[in-house]
Design a protein around this motif. Structure first.
Motif, mmCIF file in Angstrom:
data_model
loop_
_atom_site.group_PDB
_atom_site.id
_atom_site.type_symbol
_atom_site.label_atom_id
_atom_site.label_comp_id
_atom_site.label_asym_id
_atom_site.label_seq_id
_atom_site.Cartn_x
_atom_site.Cartn_y
_atom_site.Cartn_z
ATOM 1 N N GLY A 23 -27.143 -51.413 25.364
ATOM 2 C CA GLY A 23 -27.275 -52.848 24.809
ATOM 3 C C GLY A 23 -25.742 -53.390 23.794
ATOM 4 N N VAL A 65 -21.203 -47.077 26.480
ATOM 5 C CA VAL A 65 -22.285 -48.210 26.762
ATOM 6 C C VAL A 65 -22.409 -48.210 28.445
ATOM 7 N N SER A 112 -23.446 -48.638 18.050
ATOM 8 C CA SER A 112 -23.092 -48.178 16.416
ATOM 9 C C SER A 112 -24.231 -47.741 15.579
ATOM 10 N N GLU A 113 -25.333 -48.067 15.783
ATOM 11 C CA GLU A 113 -26.611 -47.638 15.472
ATOM 12 C C GLU A 113 -26.818 -46.062 15.809
ATOM 13 N N THR A 114 -26.706 -45.966 17.186
ATOM 14 C CA THR A 114 -26.676 -44.508 17.704
ATOM 15 C C THR A 114 -25.637 -43.585 16.982
ATOM 16 N N GLU A 146 -25.234 -52.194 19.249
ATOM 17 C CA GLU A 146 -26.567 -51.098 19.491
ATOM 18 C C GLU A 146 -25.806 -49.684 19.414
ATOM 19 N N GLN A 197 -31.626 -56.473 31.964
ATOM 20 C CA GLN A 197 -30.967 -55.257 31.235
ATOM 21 C C GLN A 197 -29.442 -55.396 31.693
ATOM 22 N N GLY A 247 -25.817 -45.765 25.663
ATOM 23 C CA GLY A 247 -26.352 -47.143 25.265
ATOM 24 C C GLY A 247 -26.477 -48.007 26.293
#
Length: 224
Positions: free
Chosen positions: A99, A78, A105-107, A103, A209, A97
């Motif tokens: 986010g 991250v 985890s989706e990757t 997020e 961001q 990542g």
């Protein structure tokens, strides 16, 4: 003259953010509210994991030599700062990542990772992230003492907040010192951090961001 910005994150991040702020022509107050300390930890068996997750450069700096037990694993981070620290340590970063862990985890799922090991800080935010099979705590962010004189220096400044813990600690310190929250503007690295700061500040604005460049852009606008 623009108002100063107060950098409250622990070292070595404090010095890094201060350097970026000074390069932008900002006046800087450096007041770390925490100190990073390495913790003794028991490494997990590398053979039982198929990826390494790092959400802070502090994990890289404080994991010690056993970090290299996992040098063969793909690394998911991250933030760019974490990725740079991992690469400087000789690890192979597969994805970055921006986010947070949810997020990321989706990757991990997109890369068909099912047994990722997360090296983390003790006071991390607990996130129900899929694809993580283990978490090992390798460092802690310990509060350091600050005086009423230290806190008084923040009157009229823009306080930069990098974490919910820093937001809550600042609020407690300002209230304990009998200062008016309305005398301090808040630049937060995320909406979650902004929410953690509470109410009563002159203004609270979150970065678009979750990284230093975006946070300093907010601080620069508030400082003018």
């Amino acid at each position: 003259m623009s108002r100063p910005v107060a950098i409250l994150r622990p070292e070595p991040g404090n010095a890094a953010t201060a350097g970026r702020a000074l390069a932008l022509g900002l006046r800087v107050i450096r007041l770390p509210l925490f100190e990073i300390r390495a913790l003794a930890w028991t490494p997990a068996d590398p053979a039982t994991h198929d990826a390494l997750v790092l959400t802070s450069a502090n994990a890289v700096r404080n994991a010690g030599p056993r970090l290299y037990d996992y040098a063969h694993l793909p690394v998911f981070t991250v933030g760019k700062a974490t990725a740079l620290a991992a690469e400087a340590a000789g690890l192979k970063v597969t994805a970055i990542g921006s986010g947070g862990l949810a997020e990321l985890s989706e990757t991990l799922g997109q890369h068909r990772i099912g047994r990722a090991l997360h090296l983390a800080g003790r006071d991390r935010m607990i996130v129900d992230a899929l694809h993580l099979s283990d978490v090992r705590i390798v460092y802690a962010s310990e509060a350091v003492a600050v005086t009423c004189e230290d806190i008084t220096r923040l009157v009229g400044c823009v306080a930069l907040l990098h974490s919910p813990r820093a937001a809550m600690r600042l609020a407690l310190a300002v209230d304990a010192g009998g200062l008016d929250r309305g005398s301090i503007a808040i630049a937060a690295i995320s909406e979650a951090v902004a929410d953690a700061s509470g109410s009563g500040w002159e203004t609270v604005k979150a970065a678009e961001q979750p990284h230093d460049a975006a946070l300093l852009a907010v601080a620069t606008a508030l400082a003018d």
